[in-house]
Write an enzyme that holds these catalytic residues in place. Sequence first.
Site, PDB file in Angstrom:
ATOM      1  N   CYS A  44       0.835  -1.195   0.000  1.00  0.00           N
ATOM      2  CA  CYS A  44       0.000   0.000   0.000  1.00  0.00           C
ATOM      3  C   CYS A  44       0.871   1.247   0.000  1.00  0.00           C
ATOM      4  O   CYS A  44       2.097   1.181   0.105  1.00  0.00           O
ATOM      5  CB  CYS A  44      -0.919   0.024   1.215  1.00  0.00           C
ATOM      6  N   CYS A  88       3.239   1.686   2.893  1.00  0.00           N
ATOM      7  CA  CYS A  88       4.520   0.985   2.766  1.00  0.00           C
ATOM      8  C   CYS A  88       5.539   1.902   2.106  1.00  0.00           C
ATOM      9  O   CYS A  88       6.695   1.983   2.531  1.00  0.00           O
ATOM     10  CB  CYS A  88       4.360  -0.286   1.934  1.00  0.00           C
ATOM     11  N   ASP A 117      11.304  25.390 -33.689  1.00  0.00           N
ATOM     12  CA  ASP A 117      12.485  25.722 -34.485  1.00  0.00           C
ATOM     13  C   ASP A 117      12.148  25.369 -35.934  1.00  0.00           C
ATOM     14  O   ASP A 117      11.406  24.424 -36.192  1.00  0.00           O
ATOM     15  CB  ASP A 117      13.677  24.904 -33.999  1.00  0.00           C
ATOM     16  N   ASP A 131      15.682  20.586 -32.466  1.00  0.00           N
ATOM     17  CA  ASP A 131      16.462  19.392 -32.794  1.00  0.00           C
ATOM     18  C   ASP A 131      17.372  18.933 -31.666  1.00  0.00           C
ATOM     19  O   ASP A 131      18.076  17.946 -31.797  1.00  0.00           O
ATOM     20  CB  ASP A 131      17.260  19.589 -34.081  1.00  0.00           C
ATOM     21  N   ASP A 167      19.381  24.043 -30.254  1.00  0.00           N
ATOM     22  CA  ASP A 167      18.235  24.529 -29.481  1.00  0.00           C
ATOM     23  C   ASP A 167      18.285  24.110 -28.013  1.00  0.00           C
ATOM     24  O   ASP A 167      17.336  24.357 -27.272  1.00  0.00           O
ATOM     25  CB  ASP A 167      16.936  23.997 -30.099  1.00  0.00           C
TER      26      ASP A 167
END
Length: 747
Positions: free
Chosen positions: A14, A17, A438, A638, A642
Amino acid sequence: MIRKEIYPIVGMHCASCKTLIEKTLNGLDGVVSAKVNFGTEKAIIEYDDSKVSVQEISVAISQLGGYELVTDRNGDHVLAAPSKKMDHMGHSSAKRDLLFSGIASIPFILLMFWMLAGSIFENLPMPEMFINQGALNLLQFILATPILFYGGRTIYSSAFKALKVKAFNMDSLITIGTLTAWTYSSFVTLFPGAIRSDSGQVYFEASVIIIFFVLLGRFLEAKAKSSTNDAIRSLMKLQVKEALVVRGDREILIPLEEVIVGDVVIIKPGSKIPVDGIVLEGMAAIDESMITGESLPVEKNIGDEVVGATINKSGYLKMRATKVGADTVLSQIIKMVEEAQASEAPIQKLADKVAGIFVPVVIMISIVTFGVWIVFSGLPLAIYAATTVLIIACPCALGLATPTAIMVGTGNAAKRGILIKDAQALEVANKITHIIFDKTGTLTEGKPRIQDLVVFGAEEAFVKNVLYSLEKKSQHPLAGAIVNYLEHDSTELEVTNFEDVSGKGVTAKYQGKDVMVGNEALLFERKINVPEEVLKKSMLMNERSQTVSFVVYGEDVVGIVGISDTVKKESRSTIEQLHKMGIKTYMITGDNRKTAEAVAKELGIENVISEVLPKDKADRVIELQEKNPGSIIAMVGDGINDAPALVQAHIGIAMGTGTDVAIESGDIVLVGGSIHKVIDAIDISRTTLNTIKQNLFWAFGYNVFGIPIAAGALYPFFGILLSPIIASAAMALSSVSVVGNSLRIRK
């Protein structure tokens, strides 16, 4: 040395835990941070291996009770695909305990139905006609005790070990509830008359069937959760077992792990490519759909890169291995998906906070329920209601609500060639309001070609030679297009003092004079006068979406070259779809404004950011963020020039080619390079987040409505009292239903 690894943890039941393990790990000296994901049953642990070892971390977890850190022989992390050890510890032991408890519970189930039928049919013979109540109770005691303490031993062990470290988990609730019912029933059975009771009623059947339903729920939950890892498993299955390599003058078949960088590998038609590499000989059509999500085969020739796990549909290839083992694209994809599934979305924090205080609060509610009913109705009803409260309250569904949806969402995305690096990116992507694209390589093919070359007052051969000589030394993306166009009919000149002026062009000296190739900004900087005739011609090229470079010799413009890139087929339809979704689009480029606007007009993009140097793209992202506070700005590029802008944006979406998928700067990687996958990524994000909200609604709602009914809130008015057995069944089904709802994302 600081290490960051992902380790599976067996035995979590659960969300409590998860909280317990996280608290313990973060308290260890040497552990920098530890985040546990209940849904994936994994921990991301960052630690200093000079201060704490994996073995010490493992011991700390095992001492909590019922949990175990799973590692390989070297203590390194284990990938998401379940190991044999995890299978054995999880499914096998759970199945064994479930079968034992289920078979042993049959007499109690029959007794329950018999009693229920007796309340409906008045003439049906009852058990007391064949055996007195005391003997019946004793028989139930003898049958129930081994079921509880053997079948439910893992539950009790976990609860008591948690108590040792002054903590509570879901097993604590089950233990308190079932042991309270068993202790009371045992006392009534062994010491009849000691407790005043009208019927000598016992609750052995409730304790036994509660244990059975808890074990059944966990088994079903484990089976359902295993389905959420299908994406990882399918990726693992793509790996090739063997490779045909050239060693000396022989072709030999060797295990994949023995392939080394530099090996020459033979790929026959119809076979899978075992590792990443470069084609040395041959030509073939390669099916890359398993990596990129694109269905059409890609033609590969000498010098092209190929990716491991893709399929050679036709043709014979020889390739040189460039990446093996963990460095291959497939291994990087698996690791990326694994890390995304193990991460947590921000929306999970609310569920974690609730789960962290849930168990103590439920115990207090149970104590209050017991106190109220013992005053107004006596001990039997007080135990009955208090036990039901403990059993029905389950934080498991809360703990599973977010991670299971994240697992399925990221897995589904990976199958479609979309790699989402973490849960936060998956959650935020659906809120995108602005996207900056871009131009080159993102909206266009990234393969520019010379469209026009015009000469002014000089020999064409000389202009070509200047262009060829300078651009051959340049690193600009457009330089390659010029060199490829001119290499067969140009001669390289001996130039000196070469300089690459970022974002503007290149300059050098030839025979004592300046020579340069660049844009208007470079000419303005060097105070070069541009004749009216040249300007008119360049404007005409700009209107045709061409990027114009000027060729200068001395102080004269002797030529201009127009270069254009082909717009991707899917770019315009993608932009149109984004506009329909209410998302504003921008195009950012280093091109001059007229060229940029021509491309943007073709694509239907209204907002253009032109003449931007690569280093300034991040500043433009910041400006847009400042102008639109509260908006979510995404950057699509790319992943190379960038990179700063991708990092600065709220969401960085990197275009991949199948050989560069591990771009560090992007939050999301589009493996195949298809711009339309931006739409798919947003759709997956929206579907996943909606599923998480549904899961949390039902998980919270289940407890908000279930606990008061279990406490007997309806009993004074309608005589309705929830059975602990029904409560245990509902508890089990709540977790399974949350996992089942998450699995719908796959469709």
